[in-house]
Design an enzyme around this catalytic site. Structure first.
Site, mmCIF file in Angstrom:
data_model
loop_
_atom_site.group_PDB
_atom_site.id
_atom_site.type_symbol
_atom_site.label_atom_id
_atom_site.label_comp_id
_atom_site.label_asym_id
_atom_site.label_seq_id
_atom_site.Cartn_x
_atom_site.Cartn_y
_atom_site.Cartn_z
ATOM 1 N N HIS A 167 1.125 -1.381 -0.406
ATOM 2 C CA HIS A 167 0.041 0.017 0.452
ATOM 3 C C HIS A 167 0.509 0.762 0.193
ATOM 4 C CE1 HIS A 167 -3.688 -2.354 1.545
ATOM 5 N NE2 HIS A 167 -3.346 -2.554 0.983
ATOM 6 N N LYS A 199 4.339 6.507 8.372
ATOM 7 C CA LYS A 199 3.636 5.734 8.596
ATOM 8 C C LYS A 199 4.947 5.241 9.476
ATOM 9 C CE LYS A 199 0.555 3.490 5.448
ATOM 10 N NZ LYS A 199 0.953 2.522 4.579
ATOM 11 N N TYR A 238 -0.270 1.776 14.308
ATOM 12 C CA TYR A 238 0.394 2.351 12.679
ATOM 13 C C TYR A 238 0.015 3.758 13.275
ATOM 14 C CZ TYR A 238 -0.173 -1.576 9.525
ATOM 15 O OH TYR A 238 -0.576 -2.688 9.135
ATOM 16 N N ASP A 255 -6.227 -5.750 -2.205
ATOM 17 C CA ASP A 255 -5.298 -6.141 -2.824
ATOM 18 C C ASP A 255 -5.293 -7.759 -4.028
ATOM 19 O OD1 ASP A 255 -4.067 -5.042 -1.159
ATOM 20 O OD2 ASP A 255 -3.930 -6.425 1.202
#
Length: 211
Positions: A75, A85, A145, A182
């Site tokens: 991603h 991130k 995250y 995905d």
């Protein structure tokens, strides 16, 4: 492509290792254990600022729980606006992967891996525009995250983590589970042809804007 780079210790005692993708770092904080259990701080702004030259700008925290074999990624955000991130494992064990898909980056096409668990408490910093994937190696693996911009589904992009051009080092003896998103992701070549890969200079500008 991955390379092993020697790490160093910050003044706060956090061990830091540069990864093979420019701008990505592995942070390993000290864990304090006693008869009650343990205490650990996966993100320490002092250590982060010592390495990156600025604190990590937290706009949102995200949390995922995955069964063994769940693969999330590759991603990446549309840039601009981009998204950085800071990722660590809160429970279980997983394989974290960063991939440089930034056109014009000095390490374009490079990747690196970090095994995450609740023994080492390793964390990974992923700057704007870098591709990110994760494979759960145990049931009920939880990933946390910290991100620099709010989540927007319309800005999320994905590349096939099994694309032979990427050559990512996934285990050979595991059956993978993917989301619908995905399952239909593009190859690196398709993403490049469609013009959706981020440009390195745009990613650097986005990082400056978020600070």
């Amino acid at each position: 492509m991955t390379t092993t780079t020697a790490g160093r210790s910050t003044t706060t005692g956090v061990e830091v290792r540069p990864l093979a993708v420019t701008g990505c770092f592995e942070f390993t904080p000290p864990a304090f254990r006693d008869e009650r259990g343990l205490f650990v701080s996966p993100l320490q702004q002092g250590a982060f600022t010592e390495v990156l030259g600025h604190p990590f700008p937290i706009a949102q925290t995200n949390h995922s729980r995955s069964a063994r074999g769940v693969m999330r990624g590759v991603h990446f955000p549309a840039t601009p606006p981009g998204q950085a991130k800071y990722v660590h494992c809160s429970r279980g064990r997983g394989l974290d992967v960063v991939v440089d898909i930034r056109l014009g980056s000095p390490t374009f096409g490079a990747w690196d891996t970090v095994e995450m668990d609740t023994e080492t408490f390793r964390a990974v910093y992923i700057p704007d525009g870098v591709g990110h994937a994760f494979l759960s190696l145990e049931d009920d693996t939880v990933m946390t995250y910290l991100v620099s911009t709010p989540y927007r589904a319309d800005l999320e992009r994905e590349i096939d983590p099994l694309d032979p051009e990427l050559g990512l080092p996934w285990p050979k003896d595991m059956q993978f589970m993917f989301s619908q998103r995905d399952t239909h992701s593009l190859s690196l070549a398709e993403a490049r042809a469609r013009g959706i890969l981020p440009r390195y200079e745009d990613c650097l500008a986005a990082a400056e804007a978020h600070r």
